[in-house]
Structures are given as C-alpha cells and as structure tokens.
Design an enzyme around this catalytic site. Structure first.
Site, PDB file in Angstrom:
ATOM      1  CB  SER A 222      11.058 -34.305  17.978  1.00  0.00           C
ATOM      2  OG  SER A 222      11.905 -35.264  18.771  1.00  0.00           O
ATOM      3  CG  HIS A 243      12.511 -30.979  15.331  1.00  0.00           C
ATOM      4  ND1 HIS A 243      11.363 -32.219  14.437  1.00  0.00           N
ATOM      5  CD2 HIS A 243      13.911 -31.838  15.783  1.00  0.00           C
ATOM      6  CE1 HIS A 243      12.241 -32.937  14.827  1.00  0.00           C
ATOM      7  NE2 HIS A 243      13.412 -33.247  15.586  1.00  0.00           N
ATOM      8  CD  GLU A 255       8.935 -31.029  11.891  1.00  0.00           C
ATOM      9  OE1 GLU A 255       7.751 -31.011  11.832  1.00  0.00           O
ATOM     10  OE2 GLU A 255       9.703 -31.055  13.367  1.00  0.00           O
ATOM     11  CG  ASN A 296       7.783 -36.650  14.898  1.00  0.00           C
ATOM     12  OD1 ASN A 296       8.867 -37.360  13.646  1.00  0.00           O
ATOM     13  ND2 ASN A 296       9.114 -36.782  15.484  1.00  0.00           N
TER      14      ASN A 296
END
Length: 389
Positions: A222, A243, A255, A296
């Site tokens: 990540s 991810h 992801e 994020n």
C-alpha cells in the site's frame, strides 16, 4: 466556523475538502467515478462514495460551501475544482479497457508471507477453489497459516456459516513450503511480506528467476512504488498491484494498481486480476501507481484535517467523531478510525502523501506526530486520541 459551530458545520468542514479531493482525482483521470465511490464504500465502509455524496447534496450547494471555506482559509485544497462546475454533465469513463482481452489461466496461486494479511489472502483463494502454495521463512510460520484458517473456519462453523466439509476442502487446497522454488509452477504469485522496499525488490528478483513464463507477479503493498518492483524483473508487464484490505477474508475491496509507460502492466494481466476478484467475491477498483492509490489518498488527509481542527480549539475529539457519524452516517468518526488504523501507520501514510503531492495543507498535524513519538499509537497500545481499557 465559530466555537459554537453545529455538528453539521463541524462535519462539513472536514468532509467538503474530501469531496473536493475526490472530484480532483476524477478530474485528473486517475480513476472512474464508480471506482472512486466503490473504493470508499468497500474500503472504508462508508454509506456513500464521495461523488455520490456530491450528487446527493447538490453540486451548487457543495460549490458554495467550498467557496465559503476557501475564502476563510485561503487553502488551495478548499477551492472548488473546475470539474464541479460541469459535474452533472460529466460522463464517467471506465478506462480499464479490459473487457475484450483474453484472460491468462489461473488455477494455482502462490502467496509469499505468513502474517495476518497473507493468511487472509490464502484463505480467500483456497475457499474459492484455487490451489494455494504458501511460502514462509520457517515450517512453523507456514503451519501457522493453516492453523489460522482452521480457527477462522471453527468460528464460522459455530455460527452456522460454514460446514466441516467446507473447512476440510479448503485446507486440502493449501500447501506450504519454506523455499521460493516451490512457486515454479504457480499461475499467480501474491507478495504479502513486510513493507520494506529492499526485501520486496529481492523477492521480485527471485520471482522473476523462479516462476514460469506468463505467471502474474502481484504485490499487496500500500506504500511502495510498484514500478520499482517491476523494474527488478525482466517482465515488468507481468507485475501488478493487488492491494487487499485487512482483514482480507472480510473486506471486499481490492485496489488493482497498474504501472504505466512502455513496459507498464499488460492489459491481459489487469483483466485476469479483475476476473480473479470477481471469482473470489471481491469488489475491484482500478488506478495507476502513485502513493495512496484511491482509498488512502482520500482518507488520510481527511483524518489529518480532523486532528488540526481539534488543535485549533474549535471542537473536541468527541465532538468531531459525533458530528461526522451523526451528520454523514459514517461507521466511526475520524479519531476512532485513526486509533484503529494505528497512529504510526497513519503518520507514515500522511508523510508519503505529502512527498507525492506536495500539498502544504496535508502536512502532518503536530498532535499526531507527538502522540507517535510518545508511543501512544491507538488501540494496539491502549491509548491514542482515545483511551482503551
């Protein structure tokens, strides 16, 4: 915003910049509207994605509120993005372009790593009919993966969500080894080792040497540049980000992160990984290789803003959490979430985002830095922004 701000005003002061950032992400062509919204819904458990919230609140109302906030703060991140002016007429483009691409066959999956994330990924694939080869540093570590899967099934069986036959069939598909050479015949490798770039680079050099031609090499990172890992191989087109979110057995989001350029991730790799997500019951979203990906990059500036709001004295930690959950229906407020994630992890991600994007407004809040320096990291240490028994 005044000291007597209502809960809705407190919540809006944090959520509006997040909505604006999501609009920027779409404006830049980084991800589709659907993927941005699905990312935040399935990655954070939010009731609506940010672009859907803009639609629900009304574009004019969002623009007006952002203009007021920008006038008060002067922060460029609060200035309404140009795409909002034409938001209702903006056509969403799904740029994945993988629908007509032939898929690579995947029957056997390798997972490198034996931690919580790796164990969850092993269980996800084995449950869904894939043979899985787990690589660990010791036989004890490898056996620990099967033990955790067994424990998870025992819990599910007790709750009537699985049968012993399900558990036996899943465990029969899991094999373990301590040598990476056991990955020679797998169709896909998912890397889930420590977030250390040099360790990951060495692993990808090994995978390039060991795995067969056409095998897909995926990383769950990540925070590390996937392009750097791909460059360690002679087949960068076979490298992709996959991810998963923790715990992988519960969280539905994955992801899919593509590298770009002449030797970027191949279209059939992206299509195959998307198909694997579908086959394992995951919701896949697509984006390119840059810090934060979708979730994020949107989540942590909002969390950082919450800390700065409390530092300003305009609201308490408890008032902010209550304002956000009551106004927007989020499953938890920003401070409860920071404590769950871990303040050290949150600070590291925020610093990566500042390095990537250079936004001065995203400079880590001083209180966050101080708590990390004191070792008060959230739930895992019993104290962070809140205290836990």
């Amino acid at each position: 915003m005044t000291e007597n701000s209502s809960p809705a005003q407190i919540a809006d002061s944090l959520v509006l910049p997040y909505l604006n950032h999501a609009a920027r992400m779409h404006e830049e062509g980084y991800a589709s509207r659907e993927d941005i919204d699905n990312g935040m819904r399935f990655g954070c458990g939010l009731p609506q994605g940010p672009l859907a919230v803009i639609d629900a609140k009304g574009v004019d109302a969002v623009i007006s509120a952002l203009e007021t906030q920008f006038a008060a703060t002067g922060d460029p991140l609060h200035e309404p993005r140009p795409i909002l002016r034409e938001f209702d007429s903006t056509e969403d483009t799904d740029a994945k372009g993988t629908e007509d691409v032939a898929l690579r066959p995947v029957a056997t999956v390798g997972v490198v790593g034996t931690g919580t994330m790796a164990s969850g990924i092993v269980e996800v694939f084995a449950k869904n009919g894939f043979d899985v080869v787990v690589i660990g540093r010791s036989q004890e570590k490898v056996d620990g993966v099967s033990a955790l899967v067994t424990k998870n099934f025992a819990r599910a069986i007790d709750k009537g969500r699985a049968t012993q036959e399900d558990a036996d069939a899943t465990l029969a598909r899991i094999a373990g080894a301590t040598e990476r050479e056991a990955l020679a015949d797998v169709d896909l490798v998912v890397e889930a080792i420590a977030e250390d770039l040099e360790l990951k680079k060495q692993l990808f050099r090994d995978l390039d040497r060991i795995t067969k031609a056409g095998a897909i090499l995926a990383t769950t990172t990540s925070s590390m540049p996937i392009t750097d890992l791909a460059a360690e191989t002679g087949r960068p087109q076979d490298v992709v980000g996959m991810h998963f979110f923790n715990p992988a057995t519960v969280m539905k989001l994955v992801e899919i992160v593509r590298t770009t350029g002449e030797n970027g991730t191949a279209a059939d790799v992206l299509a195959t990984v998307k198909d694997l997500c579908d086959r394992t019951g995951k919701v896949a979203v697509s984006c390119s290789d840059r810090s934060g990906f979708i979730v994020n990059a949107l989540l942590f500036p909002y969390l950082n803003d919450a800390v700065k709001l409390v530092e300003s004295g305009r609201a308490t930690v408890e008032q902010v959490d209550e304002a956000v959950t009551s106004t927007y229906g989020y499953p938890m407020g920003p401070f409860a979430l920071l404590d769950v994630v871990g303040l050290d992890v949150s600070l590291a991600i925020q610093r990566e985002l500042v390095q990537e994007f250079g936004h001065e407004g995203w400079t880590p809040a001083e209180t966050l830095v101080q708590l990390v320096e004191k070792g008060e990291l959230g739930r895992k240490t019993g104290k962070g922004f809140l205290t836990y028994a």
